[in-house]
Design an enzyme around this catalytic site. Sequence first.
Site, mmCIF file in Angstrom:
data_model
loop_
_atom_site.group_PDB
_atom_site.id
_atom_site.type_symbol
_atom_site.label_atom_id
_atom_site.label_comp_id
_atom_site.label_asym_id
_atom_site.label_seq_id
_atom_site.Cartn_x
_atom_site.Cartn_y
_atom_site.Cartn_z
ATOM 1 N N ARG A 12 0.848 -1.189 0.000
ATOM 2 C CA ARG A 12 0.000 0.000 0.000
ATOM 3 C C ARG A 12 0.885 1.241 0.000
ATOM 4 O O ARG A 12 2.011 1.223 0.506
ATOM 5 C CB ARG A 12 -0.909 0.014 1.233
ATOM 6 C CG ARG A 12 -1.940 -1.101 1.261
ATOM 7 C CD ARG A 12 -2.776 -1.041 2.528
ATOM 8 N NE ARG A 12 -3.816 -2.060 2.540
ATOM 9 C CZ ARG A 12 -3.625 -3.317 2.927
ATOM 10 N NH1 ARG A 12 -2.430 -3.688 3.370
ATOM 11 N NH2 ARG A 12 -4.610 -4.188 2.905
ATOM 12 N N LYS A 36 -1.783 -1.377 7.827
ATOM 13 C CA LYS A 36 -3.219 -1.585 7.953
ATOM 14 C C LYS A 36 -3.549 -2.890 8.669
ATOM 15 O O LYS A 36 -4.420 -2.933 9.542
ATOM 16 C CB LYS A 36 -3.874 -1.578 6.569
ATOM 17 C CG LYS A 36 -5.392 -1.694 6.606
ATOM 18 C CD LYS A 36 -5.993 -1.561 5.219
ATOM 19 C CE LYS A 36 -7.514 -1.644 5.270
ATOM 20 N NZ LYS A 36 -8.121 -1.490 3.920
ATOM 21 N N HIS A 98 -3.768 3.461 -5.727
ATOM 22 C CA HIS A 98 -4.126 2.044 -5.715
ATOM 23 C C HIS A 98 -3.730 1.347 -7.012
ATOM 24 O O HIS A 98 -3.714 0.109 -7.079
ATOM 25 C CB HIS A 98 -5.629 1.863 -5.489
ATOM 26 C CG HIS A 98 -6.016 1.776 -4.048
ATOM 27 N ND1 HIS A 98 -5.841 0.641 -3.296
ATOM 28 C CD2 HIS A 98 -6.546 2.707 -3.203
ATOM 29 C CE1 HIS A 98 -6.263 0.852 -2.056
ATOM 30 N NE2 HIS A 98 -6.692 2.102 -1.973
ATOM 31 N N ARG A 101 -0.821 -1.197 -6.612
ATOM 32 C CA ARG A 101 -1.188 -2.443 -5.937
ATOM 33 C C ARG A 101 -2.023 -3.339 -6.858
ATOM 34 O O ARG A 101 -1.844 -4.555 -6.891
ATOM 35 C CB ARG A 101 -1.950 -2.105 -4.657
ATOM 36 C CG ARG A 101 -2.225 -3.275 -3.726
ATOM 37 C CD ARG A 101 -2.691 -2.708 -2.380
ATOM 38 N NE ARG A 101 -3.324 -3.691 -1.531
ATOM 39 C CZ ARG A 101 -2.669 -4.515 -0.717
ATOM 40 N NH1 ARG A 101 -1.360 -4.472 -0.659
ATOM 41 N NH2 ARG A 101 -3.325 -5.374 0.053
ATOM 42 N N HIS A 124 -7.334 -10.197 1.368
ATOM 43 C CA HIS A 124 -8.756 -10.127 1.063
ATOM 44 C C HIS A 124 -9.492 -11.283 1.736
ATOM 45 O O HIS A 124 -8.934 -12.358 1.938
ATOM 46 C CB HIS A 124 -8.978 -10.174 -0.450
ATOM 47 C CG HIS A 124 -8.547 -8.930 -1.159
ATOM 48 N ND1 HIS A 124 -8.267 -8.877 -2.507
ATOM 49 C CD2 HIS A 124 -8.332 -7.663 -0.682
ATOM 50 C CE1 HIS A 124 -7.911 -7.647 -2.841
ATOM 51 N NE2 HIS A 124 -7.951 -6.903 -1.755
ATOM 52 N N TYR A 133 -10.838 -6.975 -7.689
ATOM 53 C CA TYR A 133 -9.854 -5.925 -7.401
ATOM 54 C C TYR A 133 -8.839 -5.780 -8.528
ATOM 55 O O TYR A 133 -8.435 -4.667 -8.882
ATOM 56 C CB TYR A 133 -9.142 -6.261 -6.093
ATOM 57 C CG TYR A 133 -8.169 -5.210 -5.611
ATOM 58 C CD1 TYR A 133 -8.616 -4.048 -4.987
ATOM 59 C CD2 TYR A 133 -6.789 -5.382 -5.767
ATOM 60 C CE1 TYR A 133 -7.732 -3.081 -4.537
ATOM 61 C CE2 TYR A 133 -5.899 -4.422 -5.319
ATOM 62 C CZ TYR A 133 -6.371 -3.280 -4.700
ATOM 63 O OH TYR A 133 -5.479 -2.333 -4.253
#
Length: 217
Positions: A12, A36, A98, A101, A124, A133
């Site tokens: 990230r 995170k 994003h 990633r 996930h 994604y």
Amino acid sequence: MLFLLGINTGLRVSDLLSLKIKDIKGKMEVIIKEGKTKKPRIIQLNNVCNELAAYIATIDGEWLFPSRKGDKPISKIQAYRQLNKAADMVDIEGVGTHTMRKTFGYWHYKRSKDLAELQTILNHSHPEITLKYIGIADEGTEGSLNDIGRTEEMSLTEYNAKYEYIIRSNISDRQKALKLADLMTDMEGHLRNDIGEHRNKEVHALYKKVSLLSNLL
């Protein structure tokens, strides 16, 4: 360097910006505790080790992506601006933090076809979330042409970024020629994948540019 590191690690942007030079200098593999999830993750740096070393040689201070004052890293907003500036150089729109990633995830899946591993890397809760994604509708089925085209554009951005770092690196012409030859090999594989006439023309144009400079060195 931010883009190259992002698409090769899948970290990230917040984790990328928290990196210090001492964390990765001279290393091929590092363990990063993701901000995170608070989970440790092994990161491979072998794909960008040369570019990373050349970049670090130009940085003073402790942060890998320092602010102008150098006492702290750049902000997420500054990172977003840097990414868009790089994308503008190759006429790509809609690049965000994003994007790195997602690009990492797409190519990891394309190479390995290991959805379970990628789901774990991206943290996930369900494989369908991972597929969505990275822009793939179902396992083994490609998503929309727009999603795929966006990811292919990221490859063009990566090639341009690598090219710029090579020619600006403080290394001998012989070393630059060798690095350019490696870049050409990567691009040849990309061109063989038949990514579409428009995108092939852009990659081929850059390939010719790289080839010409390599022959002159």
